[in-house]
Design a protein around this motif. Sequence first.
Motif, short mmCIF file in Angstrom:
data_model
loop_
_atom_site.label_atom_id
_atom_site.label_comp_id
_atom_site.label_asym_id
_atom_site.label_seq_id
_atom_site.Cartn_x
_atom_site.Cartn_y
_atom_site.Cartn_z
N UNK A 1 3.53 -2.83 6.38
CA UNK A 1 4.51 -3.82 6.81
C UNK A 1 3.87 -4.84 7.76
N UNK A 2 3.91 -6.13 7.41
CA UNK A 2 3.33 -7.15 8.29
C UNK A 2 4.20 -7.44 9.52
N UNK A 3 5.47 -7.07 9.48
CA UNK A 3 6.36 -7.32 10.61
C UNK A 3 6.23 -6.20 11.65
N UNK A 4 6.23 -4.95 11.18
CA UNK A 4 6.12 -3.81 12.10
C UNK A 4 4.68 -3.42 12.38
N UNK A 5 3.74 -3.99 11.64
CA UNK A 5 2.31 -3.69 11.77
C UNK A 5 2.01 -2.20 11.63
N UNK A 6 2.63 -1.56 10.64
CA UNK A 6 2.36 -0.16 10.37
C UNK A 6 2.73 0.16 8.93
N UNK A 7 2.25 1.30 8.45
CA UNK A 7 2.59 1.72 7.10
C UNK A 7 3.98 2.35 7.13
N UNK A 8 4.82 1.91 6.22
CA UNK A 8 6.18 2.45 6.14
C UNK A 8 6.49 2.84 4.71
N UNK A 9 7.48 3.69 4.53
CA UNK A 9 7.92 4.08 3.20
C UNK A 9 8.52 2.86 2.51
N UNK A 10 8.33 2.77 1.19
CA UNK A 10 8.86 1.62 0.47
C UNK A 10 10.37 1.55 0.56
N UNK A 11 11.05 2.70 0.62
CA UNK A 11 12.51 2.70 0.71
C UNK A 11 12.94 1.95 1.97
N UNK A 12 12.23 2.15 3.07
CA UNK A 12 12.55 1.45 4.32
C UNK A 12 12.33 -0.05 4.14
N UNK A 13 11.28 -0.43 3.43
CA UNK A 13 11.02 -1.85 3.15
C UNK A 13 12.12 -2.42 2.27
N UNK A 14 12.54 -1.65 1.27
CA UNK A 14 13.55 -2.09 0.30
C UNK A 14 14.87 -2.45 0.96
N UNK A 15 15.24 -1.73 2.01
CA UNK A 15 16.53 -1.98 2.67
C UNK A 15 16.40 -2.90 3.89
N UNK A 16 15.20 -3.37 4.17
CA UNK A 16 14.96 -4.27 5.30
C UNK A 16 15.55 -5.65 5.01
N UNK A 17 16.01 -6.33 6.07
CA UNK A 17 16.58 -7.67 5.88
C UNK A 17 15.52 -8.69 5.44
N UNK A 18 14.24 -8.38 5.66
CA UNK A 18 13.16 -9.28 5.24
C UNK A 18 12.77 -9.11 3.78
N UNK A 19 13.23 -8.05 3.14
CA UNK A 19 12.89 -7.81 1.73
C UNK A 19 13.53 -8.89 0.87
N UNK A 20 12.70 -9.55 0.05
CA UNK A 20 13.23 -10.58 -0.85
C UNK A 20 13.29 -10.06 -2.27
N UNK A 21 12.13 -9.62 -2.80
CA UNK A 21 12.10 -9.06 -4.14
C UNK A 21 10.80 -8.30 -4.36
N UNK A 22 10.82 -7.50 -5.41
CA UNK A 22 9.65 -6.73 -5.80
C UNK A 22 9.19 -7.26 -7.14
N UNK A 23 7.91 -7.63 -7.24
CA UNK A 23 7.38 -8.19 -8.47
C UNK A 23 6.02 -7.56 -8.75
N UNK A 24 5.89 -6.89 -9.87
CA UNK A 24 4.64 -6.29 -10.35
C UNK A 24 3.78 -5.66 -9.24
N UNK A 25 4.35 -4.66 -8.59
CA UNK A 25 3.60 -3.91 -7.59
C UNK A 25 3.41 -4.62 -6.26
N UNK A 26 4.19 -5.67 -6.03
CA UNK A 26 4.11 -6.39 -4.77
C UNK A 26 5.50 -6.73 -4.29
#
Length: 97
Positions: free
Chosen positions: A64-89
Amino acid sequence: MSDALPEGIKHLVTIKPVEKAPKLTDQAKKELQGVGMMDDKGKLKLKGVSPKMLKRMKQEAVDCPVLNQEIAFVQCYVCKNFHSRVTGQVYCKGEPL
């Protein structure tokens, strides 16, 4: 890879498979329970996500570039900064939390 990101997107974050995903933080769990995406027992219930996809998402992590740490993708998925997931990114808005 194109250098042009969609408008409002600051980061393109790579999703990586992990043997064991990082644990969700207590804050993330409270947020998930608050919006009805997790029950009281801690079981995730994401609308529009199949059980098979959810199982796969639990085995992924992002740096995570905002928290500066590795996080579970599920946490990223529900974050307000999540826009979309495209081909492994993930497209991340990169706004402070």
